[in-house]
Design a protein around this motif. Sequence first.
Motif, PDB file in Angstrom:
ATOM      1  N   TYR A   1       0.825  -1.205   0.000  1.00 11.97           N
ATOM      2  CA  TYR A   1       0.000   0.000   0.000  1.00 11.97           C
ATOM      3  C   TYR A   1       0.862   1.258   0.000  1.00 11.97           C
ATOM      4  O   TYR A   1       0.521   2.239  -0.661  1.00 11.97           O
TER       5      TYR A   1
ATOM      6  N   LEU B   1       5.426  -0.238  -5.452  1.00 13.95           N
ATOM      7  CA  LEU B   1       4.025  -0.532  -5.764  1.00 13.95           C
ATOM      8  C   LEU B   1       3.092   0.645  -5.495  1.00 13.95           C
ATOM      9  O   LEU B   1       2.363   1.070  -6.381  1.00 13.95           O
ATOM     10  N   LYS B   2       3.091   1.127  -4.284  1.00 16.60           N
ATOM     11  CA  LYS B   2       2.243   2.253  -3.840  1.00 16.60           C
ATOM     12  C   LYS B   2       0.796   2.114  -4.338  1.00 16.60           C
ATOM     13  O   LYS B   2       0.328   2.884  -5.162  1.00 16.60           O
ATOM     14  N   PHE B   3       0.109   1.101  -3.805  1.00 13.92           N
ATOM     15  CA  PHE B   3      -1.281   0.887  -4.179  1.00 13.92           C
ATOM     16  C   PHE B   3      -2.146   2.120  -3.940  1.00 13.92           C
ATOM     17  O   PHE B   3      -3.112   2.344  -4.649  1.00 13.92           O
TER      18      PHE B   3
ATOM     19  N   GLN C   1      -1.718   5.055  -4.635  1.00 19.13           N
ATOM     20  CA  GLN C   1      -1.693   5.999  -5.749  1.00 19.13           C
ATOM     21  C   GLN C   1      -2.266   5.405  -7.027  1.00 19.13           C
ATOM     22  O   GLN C   1      -2.292   6.061  -8.053  1.00 19.13           O
ATOM     23  N   GLU C   2      -2.737   4.149  -6.957  1.00 17.19           N
ATOM     24  CA  GLU C   2      -3.175   3.456  -8.163  1.00 17.19           C
ATOM     25  C   GLU C   2      -4.688   3.326  -8.316  1.00 17.19           C
ATOM     26  O   GLU C   2      -5.167   2.487  -9.054  1.00 17.19           O
TER      27      GLU C   2
ATOM     28  N   TRP D   1      -7.943   1.891  -8.164  1.00 13.52           N
ATOM     29  CA  TRP D   1      -8.647   0.668  -7.779  1.00 13.52           C
ATOM     30  C   TRP D   1      -7.795  -0.245  -6.908  1.00 13.52           C
ATOM     31  O   TRP D   1      -8.316  -0.926  -6.023  1.00 13.52           O
ATOM     32  N   GLN D   2      -6.518  -0.330  -7.154  1.00 11.24           N
ATOM     33  CA  GLN D   2      -5.652  -1.179  -6.338  1.00 11.24           C
ATOM     34  C   GLN D   2      -5.605  -0.688  -4.895  1.00 11.24           C
ATOM     35  O   GLN D   2      -5.609  -1.482  -3.970  1.00 11.24           O
TER      36      GLN D   2
END
Length: 77
Positions: free
Chosen positions: A30, A35-37, A39-40, A42-43
Amino acid sequence: LSLKLDQWAGNDWPVIFSIAVFGSLVSYGYSAPPLKFKQEGWQGTYALGASYIALPWWCGHAMFNAASISPQEIILT
């Protein structure tokens, strides 16, 4: 702690430990730089939903009867 809970609950394989590892990976992803979900779009939404709803639900099932978790419950939560 999660392995001890699995032993206490009498699970055949470490269900609670697996859920804890999955939760740790989601929480790391997260905010982690590669990755940084969050900032994505839906993820990030899925990561938060899994953390607050799905993972505690699955862990509660695993504590009382791991065999009661059906694939439909995993998909719907």
